[in-house]
Each structure stands twice: as C-alpha cells, then as structure tokens.
Design a protein around this motif. Structure first.
Motif, PDB file in Angstrom:
ATOM      1  N   THR A  53       1.100  -1.243  -0.072  1.00 45.86           N
ATOM      2  CA  THR A  53       0.248  -0.001  -0.007  1.00 45.86           C
ATOM      3  C   THR A  53       0.825   1.347  -0.215  1.00 45.86           C
ATOM      4  O   THR A  53       0.450   2.053  -0.129  1.00 45.86           O
ATOM      5  N   ILE A  69      -8.024   7.248  -1.107  1.00 40.60           N
ATOM      6  CA  ILE A  69      -8.748   6.772  -0.196  1.00 40.60           C
ATOM      7  C   ILE A  69      -8.800   6.409   0.581  1.00 40.60           C
ATOM      8  O   ILE A  69      -8.596   6.163   1.914  1.00 40.60           O
ATOM      9  N   GLN A  70      -9.083   4.834   0.127  1.00 40.45           N
ATOM     10  CA  GLN A  70      -9.117   3.795   0.414  1.00 40.45           C
ATOM     11  C   GLN A  70      -8.085   3.170   1.451  1.00 40.45           C
ATOM     12  O   GLN A  70      -7.961   2.251   2.113  1.00 40.45           O
ATOM     13  N   SER A  94      -5.497   4.697   1.830  1.00 38.03           N
ATOM     14  CA  SER A  94      -4.490   6.009   2.781  1.00 38.03           C
ATOM     15  C   SER A  94      -5.452   5.357   4.310  1.00 38.03           C
ATOM     16  O   SER A  94      -5.040   5.964   5.412  1.00 38.03           O
ATOM     17  N   ARG A  95      -6.858   5.384   4.093  1.00 43.77           N
ATOM     18  CA  ARG A  95      -7.507   5.234   5.501  1.00 43.77           C
ATOM     19  C   ARG A  95      -7.364   3.716   6.268  1.00 43.77           C
ATOM     20  O   ARG A  95      -6.839   3.902   7.148  1.00 43.77           O
ATOM     21  N   HIS A  96      -7.547   3.061   5.351  1.00 44.71           N
ATOM     22  CA  HIS A  96      -7.412   1.345   5.338  1.00 44.71           C
ATOM     23  C   HIS A  96      -6.177   0.514   5.407  1.00 44.71           C
ATOM     24  O   HIS A  96      -5.911  -0.722   6.336  1.00 44.71           O
ATOM     25  N   ARG A  97      -5.533   1.515   5.083  1.00 53.89           N
ATOM     26  CA  ARG A  97      -4.261   0.405   4.699  1.00 53.89           C
ATOM     27  C   ARG A  97      -4.153  -0.754   4.122  1.00 53.89           C
ATOM     28  O   ARG A  97      -3.245  -1.916   4.329  1.00 53.89           O
ATOM     29  N   THR A 133     -13.551  -1.116  -4.755  1.00 56.41           N
ATOM     30  CA  THR A 133     -13.303  -0.169  -5.171  1.00 56.41           C
ATOM     31  C   THR A 133     -12.323   0.050  -6.807  1.00 56.41           C
ATOM     32  O   THR A 133     -13.204   1.146  -7.387  1.00 56.41           O
TER      33      THR A 133
END
Length: 334
Positions: free
Chosen positions: A112, A301-302, A304-307, A313
């Motif tokens: 990621t 966004i996914q 960055s936020r959830h790793r 998505t």
C-alpha cells in the motif's frame, strides 16, 4: 467474419507479447536489483505505455494546425482516463475471478505504500496539468511543464529506492529465451523484453486496424471509434500484463503497471503537450479528467485510510467510464 478473426488473432498476439514482457521485466528487475515497485511502476508501466504515448506525439508534430493539437491533447488526457477507469475495472474483475486462490480475499496482496505514492503523485500532477489550461500567459504553462518533469524525476527516484527487491523470496519462472538457465545474462533478458514489447505493439496495431475495418462495416460513427474503441485498443497491453500478475498473486506489480503509467502519462506527456501546444482543453477533455481524478481518488482514499485495497473499489472505475460513454451518446459531449 474476417474482421472478427483479425481481432481474435491480434488479442492472442498481444497476450503472447504481454506474457513474454512480464517474464522479461521480472528478470530485469532481479538482475538490476530493483524493487518490486520499480519494476511494476517504472519498467513495465513506461514500457507498455509506449504504444499510446506515440499517438499524441505524432499528432502534435505531424498532425498539423489546430486539428493536430486537438487530437494530441485528447490523446494525452485520454490515456490517464482509460487507465484510472477501465484498467482499474478489468484488474478488479481479474482479482474477483481469481478469488479462490486468495486466502486473504477480498483484501489484495498489495504494497500500500507503493500504491499510495503512485496515486498521490498522479492526483497531484494530473490536477496541476489540467489546471494549467486555465493559465493565461503561455510562459506560466511552460513553468508548469518544467515542474511536471521535476515531479516525475522525484517520483522515479522514490520508487526505485524504496520497497523490497525481487530477490527477496520471489521465485521467477525461467526466462523464455533461456529455459534451462538459472541465471540468464542481462543481454538475453533485454532481447526478450524488446522483442516482447515489439510483439505487443504489433498486436495492438493489428487490433486497431481490425476495429477500424469492423467499424466501417457496421457503420459506427468516427467519433465513437476515436473516443471509445481506439483508446481501449491502445490500453490493452497494460491490462493483459496486469491480469497475468494478478493471476500469480503479484498485485503490486499488477497495479503498479497501471498506476506507474498513470503518473508517467499525467506528468511527462502533458509536459510535452503544454510545451508544444496552446494547451486549451475542450469540455470533453475536462470531463474525462475530472472523472479520472474521482476514480483514482476513491482508490487512494481506501488505501490511505484502511491500508488495504479491495477489488470492488477498482471495479467502481467502470462506472466512471460508463458515465463518459453515456455523455457521449447523449450528445452532451461533442
């Protein structure tokens, strides 16, 4: 019937070339002690982006006048749009298709950090490149072009120097041009990479010719061919390479092949377009750019936020491509 056969043959040629190319660049990455991200995001991405990269260059240099500029600018913005929508969609579908091989499904086997860096650079440089079209004096646009080149140089440096190399526990299939060699020479590896890339380019040209012939037979309007069918053909090499890597569980290579091309084609190629044209974007070009940014932004966004990243998505990128197609057929984009 002959046109359909030509399309199927060309797809087979591209698939063979993509298999040889992915095998070759993996060995090249190991031989040069490059990171996995560098192989996917630099070598594979730039290499397979060459076919569609040549379209705007040829259009701008040899197209002549305003028409050549429009074709060139459209091709420059078209590639990131196709990659961030349709290429994401097909890669996501491939992950879903191979879900039985994935113990951590739906989470992808992804670095990621590498993907976040790729998408972060893409969103930044592509947004700057698009906003540059609103600048009045061309000298300011030229400064933006210089900044885009510097940004790609920084991105390439960070990609090459960060991450784990392909030597760390990765088993590679034998080089196709040296099946019995456990450690093939660099020269032979380069020969296979160049040969495979040539096969990909040749297959893509066959595909485009077949699509053009079929469009004439079916009476498909030229603008549909230019805005929808032809870009799909030029993006096929990236999709096939990524599908091959997804099937092997090498998601960082698969997505890096796409996101790396997105960074390259949203920085270096727009820099060329800004330098050589007036860089005035049409309504359709701006809409495609906005849709590309939104689609890539959702993935970013996914991560960055959830790793982690799920294929669903990626599949959503197909919706943004569909929106663009609907706007074309509704007459909103001319």
């Amino acid at each position: 019937m002959l046109d359909v056969a030509l399309l199927l043959i060309s797809l087979g040629v591209i698939l063979i070339g993509a298999e040889g190319f992915t095998n070759g660049v993996e060995w090249l990455g190991r031989k040069l002690h490059l990171t996995e991200g560098a192989v996917g995001s630099i070598l594979a991405a730039v290499g397979t982006a060459l076919p569609e990269t040549m379209i705007p260059i040829i259009a701008i240099i040899f197209g002549g006048g305003h028409a050549g500029e429009e074709i060139g600018i459209g091709a420059i913005l078209g590639a990131p749009f196709m990659l961030s929508t349709l290429a994401f969609f097909i890669t996501g579908v491939a992950v879903i298709a191979y879900r039985k091989r994935r113990p951590a499904y739906p989470k992808m086997n992804l670095d990621t950090g590498t993907m976040g860096r790729d998408l972060g650079f893409f969103l930044a440089v592509y947004t700057v490149a698009v906003l540059a079209s609103f600048l009045g004096a061309h000298i300011w646009k030229q400064l933006v072009a210089v900044g885009l080149v510097i940004a790609y140089a920084i991105y390439a440096y960070l990609t090459v120097t960060n991450g784990h190399t392909l030597e760390e526990g990765d088993e590679l299939n034998a080089l196709y041009l040296a099946r019995r060699a456990s450690d093939p020479g660099l020269g032979l590896i380069l020969v296979q990479v160049v040969l495979a890339l040539g096969i990909i380019v040749g297959g893509a040209r066959l595909f485009v010719n077949g699509v053009e012939d079929l469009a004439r037979v079916l009476g498909i309007p030229a603008f549909v061919l230019a805005l929808i069918i032809a870009p799909i053909a030029t993006e096929l090499p990236e999709k096939f390479n990524s599908i091959i890597w997804v099937g092997r569980g090498k998601d960082t290579l698969a997505l890096g092949n796409i996101t790396g091309a997105m960074v390259f084609q949203s920085s270096m190629i727009p820099a060329l377009g800004i330098t050589m044209t007036s860089w005035e974007l049409t309504q359709g070009a701006l809409i495609s750019a906005i849709l590309a940014i939104i689609s890539a932004g959702l993935v970013f966004i996914q991560i960055s936020r959830h790793r982690y990243l799920t294929p669903y998505t990626l599949v959503s990128g197909g919706a943004f491509y569909g929106i663009f197609v609907i706007l074309i057929f509704s007459g909103f984009i001319r």
